[in-house]
Design a protein around this motif. Structure first.
Motif, short mmCIF file in Angstrom:
data_model
loop_
_atom_site.label_atom_id
_atom_site.label_comp_id
_atom_site.label_asym_id
_atom_site.label_seq_id
_atom_site.Cartn_x
_atom_site.Cartn_y
_atom_site.Cartn_z
N MET A 2 57.43 23.56 75.52
CA MET A 2 56.42 23.53 74.46
C MET A 2 56.93 24.25 73.22
N ARG A 3 56.43 23.81 72.06
CA ARG A 3 56.88 24.37 70.80
C ARG A 3 55.70 24.72 69.89
N VAL A 4 55.81 25.91 69.27
CA VAL A 4 54.88 26.36 68.24
C VAL A 4 55.67 26.46 66.94
N TYR A 5 55.08 25.98 65.84
CA TYR A 5 55.77 25.92 64.56
C TYR A 5 55.07 26.84 63.55
N ALA A 6 55.87 27.51 62.74
CA ALA A 6 55.34 28.34 61.66
C ALA A 6 56.46 28.55 60.66
N SER A 7 56.10 28.94 59.46
CA SER A 7 57.13 29.14 58.44
C SER A 7 57.99 30.35 58.77
N ALA A 8 59.16 30.38 58.16
CA ALA A 8 60.06 31.50 58.36
C ALA A 8 59.49 32.80 57.79
N GLU A 9 58.42 32.72 57.01
CA GLU A 9 57.78 33.90 56.41
C GLU A 9 56.62 34.43 57.26
N THR A 10 56.34 33.77 58.38
CA THR A 10 55.18 34.12 59.20
C THR A 10 55.36 35.49 59.86
N PHE A 41 59.31 29.04 69.97
CA PHE A 41 58.85 29.24 68.60
C PHE A 41 59.88 28.63 67.66
N GLU A 42 59.40 27.78 66.74
CA GLU A 42 60.29 27.05 65.84
C GLU A 42 59.99 27.46 64.39
N PRO A 43 60.83 28.29 63.76
CA PRO A 43 60.61 28.62 62.35
C PRO A 43 60.93 27.43 61.45
N VAL A 44 60.05 27.17 60.49
CA VAL A 44 60.19 26.02 59.60
C VAL A 44 60.56 26.52 58.21
N PRO A 45 61.47 25.85 57.51
CA PRO A 45 61.87 26.28 56.17
C PRO A 45 60.69 26.34 55.20
N VAL A 46 60.84 27.15 54.16
CA VAL A 46 59.82 27.29 53.13
C VAL A 46 60.34 26.73 51.81
N ASP A 47 59.40 26.51 50.89
CA ASP A 47 59.78 26.02 49.57
C ASP A 47 60.10 27.19 48.64
N GLY A 48 60.26 26.92 47.36
CA GLY A 48 60.62 27.95 46.41
C GLY A 48 59.56 29.02 46.22
N ASP A 49 58.32 28.71 46.62
CA ASP A 49 57.24 29.69 46.54
C ASP A 49 56.97 30.37 47.87
N ASP A 74 59.79 16.87 60.08
CA ASP A 74 61.14 16.63 60.59
C ASP A 74 61.38 17.43 61.87
N ALA A 75 60.94 18.69 61.89
CA ALA A 75 61.14 19.53 63.06
C ALA A 75 60.39 18.99 64.27
N ILE A 76 59.16 18.51 64.04
CA ILE A 76 58.37 17.95 65.14
C ILE A 76 59.04 16.68 65.68
N ALA A 77 59.49 15.82 64.77
CA ALA A 77 60.14 14.57 65.19
C ALA A 77 61.41 14.85 65.99
N ALA A 78 62.20 15.82 65.53
CA ALA A 78 63.44 16.15 66.23
C ALA A 78 63.15 16.71 67.62
N ASP A 79 62.11 17.52 67.72
CA ASP A 79 61.78 18.10 69.02
C ASP A 79 61.24 17.04 69.98
N ARG A 80 60.42 16.14 69.47
CA ARG A 80 59.91 15.08 70.35
C ARG A 80 61.07 14.22 70.86
N ALA A 81 62.02 13.93 69.97
CA ALA A 81 63.18 13.12 70.37
C ALA A 81 64.01 13.82 71.43
N ALA A 82 63.97 15.17 71.43
CA ALA A 82 64.73 15.94 72.41
C ALA A 82 63.95 16.18 73.69
N GLY A 83 62.75 15.59 73.79
CA GLY A 83 61.95 15.73 75.00
C GLY A 83 61.09 16.97 75.04
N LEU A 84 60.95 17.66 73.90
CA LEU A 84 60.12 18.85 73.83
C LEU A 84 58.67 18.48 73.51
#
Length: 474
Positions: free
Chosen positions: A178-186, A201-209, A219-229
């Motif tokens: 199982m995977r939980v996603y949040a920004s790298a600033e969380t 736990f999957e840290p997700v990139p942030v924008d300039g703000d 993208d992270a969700i799609a990659a994880d589903r493709a990997a069977g997560l």
């Protein structure tokens, strides 16, 4: 045989001692409220050696007790050696306790109700449920919000992930997938909660703000589903601790809906700012979240500890926690309200009456006055950022984000590495000086002085003093 109506080992006080104790406690409480208004942050520079002396750290367990006067004197010494959340305290995220909340917290302790269920504390249970609805309305989440009060944001985030796991995942599925996603600033409490539950736990990139990037999330969700997560939850920020960034909640909610994930909003610090009319647009989409956490002791002026986990669906917590109770807590009731048990909706069984201090604060001050105080603190942080921009020897590193401003002292003769060491030394001295108090953050690899303003007593003069103190100590 002795008097059957009395016992020799009673811990009750005589009438005179009780009155003296309460009068002394009220005098100390008044003194602490006064110190929080006037400062300094510390009466003397903090020292472990000094603290040990104050409390008598090497003293053994008391065998015989002491007088009320001696006890009050010891308590006064401990309080004097502590930190005060003064108007110039800009470290961490903690508002001072409003006097009404202090009084209500004393009453809650005196009543000492164990809020396990309606049966054990009928009025306290009803007050907690009403307070949660008021809080949901205050931030624009849900005026019929349900949920539970817990000790702090870490506990609220852990509870939310447990609810999400039960709501979304197959109970027989492998948690390691199982995977939980949040920004790298969380806040690190989210990763900590995921680890405690045995999920990834999957840290997700942030924008300039410094806000979570919805495209990167997809993208992270799609990659994880493709990997069977198995993606189960995304955690969005309504005010990060480091910089006050608010994730694009509406866009994150759209991803969560499309991907059938639970959406939790960590608003422990920043969610109360949604009540400020000028800041409300930042929180568009908050109502679409499945759950939100808010620490009332961070920016709603309640004494520690008081954190709320808000939800739309009460059945979600019941699915997570409403099984396995022992027979001795089985509730016999005719009306649904009287059968309510908090142990069916959270991790705790024994629970103190946390709601009274927030309920009293909301009743006494009202939503409009509280929102105005929050809005003024946001403007004060913006004013500090303007002072930094205008100063030749300071550099703004991030913000202002809500009521957070991150900057550094930046004399031109120092290189990047030397600037980090220079500002670390400044922070050490600032925190022991007592006139103002800052914390730190790392911004793009750079050491930053961080000011977070969540104090209804802070004025523009307090803010204007910051740069002068930093210059002097530098």
């Amino acid at each position: 045989m002795g008097d059957p109506d009395r016992r020799d080992t009673s811990l009750d006080l005589t009438g005179d001692d009780l009155r003296g104790l309460l009068a002394g406690v009220l005098a100390l409480a008044e003194q602490e409220l006064g110190a929080a208004r006037s400062g300094p942050v510390f009466e003397r520079p903090p020292s472990a050696v000094e603290i040990d002396r104050v409390i008598g750290a090497h003293r053994g367990l008391p065998v015989d007790g002491e007088s009320v006067d001696d006890l009050l004197a010891a308590c006064a010494a401990v309080l004097a050696a502590g930190r005060r959340t003064t108007p110039a305290f800009f470290g961490y995220v903690q508002s001072p306790a409003a006097p009404v909340g202090v009084a209500a917290d004393l009453l809650a302790s005196a009543a000492d109700q164990n809020v396990t269920s309606w049966r054990s504390s009928p009025a306290a249970a009803a007050v907690e449920q009403q307070t949660l609805r008021w809080l949901g309305e205050f931030v624009g989440f849900d005026r019929e919000a349900t949920g539970i009060l817990v000790s702090g944001g870490s506990s609220a985030n852990l509870t939310a992930l447990l609810v999400a796991l039960r709501a979304v995942a197959d109970p027989d599925a492998d948690r390691r997938a199982m995977r939980v996603y949040a920004s790298a600033e969380t806040h690190f409490s989210v990763a900590k909660a995921a680890t405690a539950l045995g999920v990834g736990f999957e840290p997700v990139p942030v924008d300039g703000d410094r806000r979570l990037d919805p495209a990167a999330l997809r993208d992270a969700i799609a990659a994880d589903r493709a990997a069977g997560l198995v993606p189960i939850c995304v955690v969005a920020n309504a005010g990060t601790t480091a910089t006050g960034a608010v994730d694009p909640l509406d866009a994150v909610a759209a991803v969560a809906t499309d991907e059938e994930l639970w959406m939790h909003v960590d608003g422990a610090y920043g969610a109360p700012a949604a009540a400020d009319p000028a800041s409300r647009p930042l929180f568009a989409g908050l109502h679409r979240a499945d759950s939100v956490c808010i620490d009332a002791h961070k920016w709603l002026y309640a004494p520690v500890d008081c954190s709320a986990l808000l939800l739309h669906d009460a059945a979600a917590t019941a699915r997570a926690f409403g099984a396995g109770a022992d027979d001795y807590v089985r509730i016999l009731a005719e009306q649904p309200a009287e059968a309510y048990a908090f142990w069916d909706h959270g991790l705790e069984l024994s629970r103190r009456f946390r709601a009274l201090k927030l309920w009293a604060t909301l009743r006494f001050y009202g939503a409009r006055r509280l929102a105005a105080a929050i809005g003024e603190e946001i403007r004060l942080a913006a004013g500090l950022a303007e002072l930094v921009r205008a100063a030749e020897d300071f550099e703004l590193l991030a913000g202002p984000g809500l009521s957070v401003c991150c900057f550094r002292h930046a004399p031109t003769h120092l290189d990047e590495h030397a600037l980090d060491e220079h500002n670390e030394r400044i922070l050490h001295d600032v925190q022991r000086d007592g006139r103002v108090y800052l914390s730190n953050a790392t911004i793009d690899g750079r050491f930053a002085l961080r000011a977070c303003i969540t104090n209804f007593r802070t004025t523009r003069a307090d803010v204007e003093r910051v740069l002068g103190v930093v210059r002097e100590l530098a």
